[in-house]
Design an enzyme around this catalytic site. Structure first.
Site, mmCIF file in Angstrom:
data_model
loop_
_atom_site.group_PDB
_atom_site.id
_atom_site.type_symbol
_atom_site.label_atom_id
_atom_site.label_comp_id
_atom_site.label_asym_id
_atom_site.label_seq_id
_atom_site.Cartn_x
_atom_site.Cartn_y
_atom_site.Cartn_z
ATOM 1 N N SER A 1 34.976 48.446 53.514
ATOM 2 C CA SER A 1 35.604 47.275 52.905
ATOM 3 C C SER A 1 36.822 46.878 53.729
ATOM 4 O O SER A 1 37.423 47.729 54.403
ATOM 5 C CB SER A 1 36.040 47.662 51.496
ATOM 6 O OG SER A 1 37.140 46.899 51.094
ATOM 7 N N SER A 2 37.221 45.622 53.623
ATOM 8 C CA SER A 2 38.383 45.160 54.400
ATOM 9 C C SER A 2 39.689 45.783 53.898
ATOM 10 O O SER A 2 40.712 45.706 54.580
ATOM 11 C CB SER A 2 38.483 43.635 54.356
ATOM 12 O OG SER A 2 38.555 43.191 53.029
ATOM 13 N N CYS A 3 39.668 46.411 52.714
ATOM 14 C CA CYS A 3 40.917 46.985 52.204
ATOM 15 C C CYS A 3 41.311 48.280 52.909
ATOM 16 O O CYS A 3 42.340 48.873 52.619
ATOM 17 C CB CYS A 3 40.864 47.180 50.700
ATOM 18 S SG CYS A 3 39.731 48.454 50.232
ATOM 19 N N TYR B 1 40.574 53.810 46.787
ATOM 20 C CA TYR B 1 39.294 53.312 47.324
ATOM 21 C C TYR B 1 39.359 53.257 48.848
ATOM 22 O O TYR B 1 38.422 53.681 49.541
ATOM 23 C CB TYR B 1 39.041 51.915 46.738
ATOM 24 C CG TYR B 1 37.763 51.278 47.198
ATOM 25 C CD1 TYR B 1 36.533 51.705 46.705
ATOM 26 C CD2 TYR B 1 37.769 50.228 48.123
ATOM 27 C CE1 TYR B 1 35.354 51.117 47.122
ATOM 28 C CE2 TYR B 1 36.592 49.634 48.540
ATOM 29 C CZ TYR B 1 35.388 50.079 48.039
ATOM 30 O OH TYR B 1 34.213 49.495 48.459
ATOM 31 N N LYS C 1 37.091 55.188 51.671
ATOM 32 C CA LYS C 1 36.292 54.466 52.669
ATOM 33 C C LYS C 1 36.710 54.869 54.092
ATOM 34 O O LYS C 1 35.864 54.952 54.985
ATOM 35 C CB LYS C 1 36.421 52.954 52.462
ATOM 36 C CG LYS C 1 35.668 52.463 51.232
ATOM 37 C CD LYS C 1 34.174 52.643 51.421
ATOM 38 C CE LYS C 1 33.369 52.264 50.205
ATOM 39 N NZ LYS C 1 31.928 52.518 50.360
ATOM 40 N N THR D 1 34.094 41.799 54.356
ATOM 41 C CA THR D 1 35.189 41.180 53.634
ATOM 42 C C THR D 1 34.793 41.059 52.155
ATOM 43 O O THR D 1 33.772 41.609 51.746
ATOM 44 C CB THR D 1 35.484 39.795 54.259
ATOM 45 O OG1 THR D 1 36.661 39.291 53.684
ATOM 46 C CG2 THR D 1 34.344 38.814 54.061
ATOM 47 N N LEU E 1 32.994 40.086 48.958
ATOM 48 C CA LEU E 1 31.608 39.616 48.848
ATOM 49 C C LEU E 1 31.353 38.956 47.507
ATOM 50 O O LEU E 1 32.026 39.250 46.522
ATOM 51 C CB LEU E 1 30.657 40.805 48.986
ATOM 52 C CG LEU E 1 30.748 41.575 50.297
ATOM 53 C CD1 LEU E 1 29.984 42.888 50.195
ATOM 54 C CD2 LEU E 1 30.221 40.732 51.453
ATOM 55 N N HIS F 1 35.701 41.228 40.783
ATOM 56 C CA HIS F 1 36.561 40.604 41.781
ATOM 57 C C HIS F 1 36.853 39.167 41.348
ATOM 58 O O HIS F 1 36.277 38.663 40.402
ATOM 59 C CB HIS F 1 35.858 40.634 43.147
ATOM 60 C CG HIS F 1 35.905 41.975 43.782
ATOM 61 N ND1 HIS F 1 36.985 42.397 44.511
ATOM 62 C CD2 HIS F 1 35.031 43.009 43.772
ATOM 63 C CE1 HIS F 1 36.762 43.621 44.936
ATOM 64 N NE2 HIS F 1 35.590 44.027 44.498
ATOM 65 N N TRP G 1 44.970 34.976 37.613
ATOM 66 C CA TRP G 1 45.940 36.074 37.734
ATOM 67 C C TRP G 1 46.847 35.862 38.952
ATOM 68 O O TRP G 1 46.408 35.346 39.980
ATOM 69 C CB TRP G 1 45.232 37.405 37.925
ATOM 70 C CG TRP G 1 44.428 37.861 36.749
ATOM 71 C CD1 TRP G 1 44.329 37.253 35.526
ATOM 72 C CD2 TRP G 1 43.590 39.025 36.692
ATOM 73 N NE1 TRP G 1 43.484 37.971 34.726
ATOM 74 C CE2 TRP G 1 43.024 39.056 35.404
ATOM 75 C CE3 TRP G 1 43.274 40.036 37.597
ATOM 76 C CZ2 TRP G 1 42.150 40.066 34.987
ATOM 77 C CZ3 TRP G 1 42.401 41.048 37.206
ATOM 78 C CH2 TRP G 1 41.851 41.055 35.908
ATOM 79 N N ASP H 1 49.318 40.391 42.564
ATOM 80 C CA ASP H 1 48.719 39.570 43.623
ATOM 81 C C ASP H 1 47.895 40.416 44.588
ATOM 82 O O ASP H 1 46.999 39.923 45.249
ATOM 83 C CB ASP H 1 49.835 38.893 44.453
ATOM 84 C CG ASP H 1 50.161 37.500 43.927
ATOM 85 O OD1 ASP H 1 49.388 36.972 43.100
ATOM 86 O OD2 ASP H 1 51.190 36.940 44.354
HETATM 87 P P1 GDP Z 1 41.569 42.244 45.989
HETATM 88 O O1 GDP Z 1 40.993 41.347 47.044
HETATM 89 O O2 GDP Z 1 41.357 43.688 46.263
HETATM 90 O O3 GDP Z 1 43.013 41.924 45.718
HETATM 91 O O4 GDP Z 1 40.736 42.036 44.639
HETATM 92 P P2 GDP Z 1 40.369 40.827 43.651
HETATM 93 O O5 GDP Z 1 39.208 40.065 44.153
HETATM 94 O O6 GDP Z 1 40.214 41.454 42.311
HETATM 95 O O7 GDP Z 1 41.663 39.888 43.588
HETATM 96 C C1 GDP Z 1 41.977 38.961 44.591
HETATM 97 C C2 GDP Z 1 43.125 38.086 44.151
HETATM 98 O O8 GDP Z 1 42.687 37.187 43.121
HETATM 99 C C3 GDP Z 1 44.333 38.831 43.571
HETATM 100 O O9 GDP Z 1 45.505 38.181 44.025
HETATM 101 C C4 GDP Z 1 44.158 38.613 42.064
HETATM 102 O O10 GDP Z 1 45.372 38.707 41.345
HETATM 103 C C5 GDP Z 1 43.614 37.189 42.046
HETATM 104 N N1 GDP Z 1 42.944 36.798 40.800
HETATM 105 C C6 GDP Z 1 43.193 35.637 40.122
HETATM 106 N N2 GDP Z 1 42.475 35.591 38.990
HETATM 107 C C7 GDP Z 1 41.728 36.738 38.950
HETATM 108 C C8 GDP Z 1 40.795 37.251 38.000
HETATM 109 O O11 GDP Z 1 40.490 36.675 36.970
HETATM 110 N N3 GDP Z 1 40.213 38.449 38.321
HETATM 111 C C9 GDP Z 1 40.513 39.123 39.473
HETATM 112 N N4 GDP Z 1 39.888 40.270 39.727
HETATM 113 N N5 GDP Z 1 41.429 38.666 40.362
HETATM 114 C C10 GDP Z 1 42.033 37.495 40.111
#
Ligand code: GDP
Length: 311
Positions: free
Chosen positions: A108-110, A137, A141, A165, A167, A180, A203, A270
């Protein structure tokens, strides 16, 4: 890979594993094997070892993992570390012992440092501190990447690692506490639309930048690398383009034809401010993503419209 080679796809029920199986079937591979987790719990060394000894697969796609969005990663921290370490250690070691011809490990990219320069090059691995919300995680990985690299160095195993990245696509997780951002926003925006709710909650601040790849592009790239890449360094898989979370929400609202307002929930994290892959290496090898974000979201939205989300 020969069309009748025995190919084991670990994680066949997940979004990535199921996409790899669809692609293999489309291309005429006839000997794909899978096992439900009730039969082979991939965290269980003995079960994995006897499965490999019995089946002796030629090729392995290691797409099994405990995965989730920012909330799940940050909440089930112990499970994300333990389950992923066990799954990959068991499968990679069993693949070595049973002389698997080639194995492809999905990360994963993380795995890249939180404040690494952007776009993220493969060489930035282990050059800085990780993002805390998904550190367990990422550590798991990174261990998987290092297993592949060092089993190649010590035992000559042809094991490669690829780093996709963010998905999205068929068989994604729409549970709002585990998913996600892209499936979460699809669900929230679709629900707001059909229930005539005037606002939708996003969020964080909406300013983080993310890159999104349709899983059908990922599966194509994975097969391409299985055929064309045999080096120890990992390979990024992405589109090379990014979008803010706010613009992602606006794009989904347009696709869904939802006219409400966005409300940002600043009590939610974030995460990493930016996470863009450098896909130069993959492009040089000869593969490029084909599905644009808007096309991909339109495809997925057709499925979302048929889903019955429970509140
Ligand atoms: P990340 O790429 O590991 O940070 O994982 P996510 O895909 O869960 O979140 C990506 C970004 O989207 C973060 O900044 C979250 O706070 C934002 N985000 C906004 N709304 C949402 C939501 O409803 N669910 C999730 N999972 N992330 C959200």
């Amino acid at each position: 890979m020969e069309k009748n080679a025995k190919i084991y796809v670990a994680g066949h029920r997940g979004m990535v594993g199921s996409a790899i199986i669809r692609k293999l079937q489309q291309l005429g591979y006839t000997n794909i094997i899978t096992r439900p987790s009730a039969e082979v719990d991939l965290r269980n060394q003995q079960q994995v070892f006897s499965f490999f000894e019995q089946e002796k697969p030629d090729y392995v796609f290691l797409a099994a993992a405990k995965v989730g969005g920012i909330y799940a990663n940050n909440t089930y921290r112990g499970e994300f570390l333990y389950d992923n370490l066990m799954i990959e250690s068991n499968i990679i070691h069993a693949a070595y012992v049973n002389k698997v011809k080639k194995l492809l490990f999905l990360g994963s990219s993380c795995i890249y440092p939180r404040m690494a320069p952007q776009p993220l090059k493969e060489s930035y691995l282990l050059t800085g501190v990780l993002e805390y919300t998904n550190e367990p995680y990422a550590i798991a990985k990174i261990a998987g990447i290092k297993l592949c690299e060092n089993y190649r160095l010590q035992y000559g195993c042809n094991f490669i690692s690829v780093m996709p990245t963010n998905l999205y696509g068929p068989n994604d997780n729409y549970d709002l506490n585990k998913s996600h951002v892209l499936p979460a926003l699809l669900r929230k925006i679709h629900t707001a639309k059909i229930k005539n709710i005037p606002t939708v909650e996003v969020w964080g601040s909406g300013s983080p930048l993310r890159e999104f790849l349709h899983v059908d592009d990922l599966s194509e790239a994975s097969l391409f690398l299985m055929e064309n890449y045999s080096e120890s360094e990992l390979v990024n898989i992405g589109t090379g383009t990014e979008i803010t979370i706010k613009d992602l929400a606006l794009l989904i609202m347009r696709v869904a034809d939802y006219k409400g307002e966005i409300i940002f929930d600043s009590s939610k994290p974030d995460g990493t401010p930016r996470k863009l892959m450098d896909v130069g290496k993959l492009t040089a090898l000869g593969w490029k993503a084909k599905i644009t974000l808007e096309e991909g979201i339109r495809m997925v939205y057709k499925d979302v419209e048929k889903m019955n989300f429970e509140e």
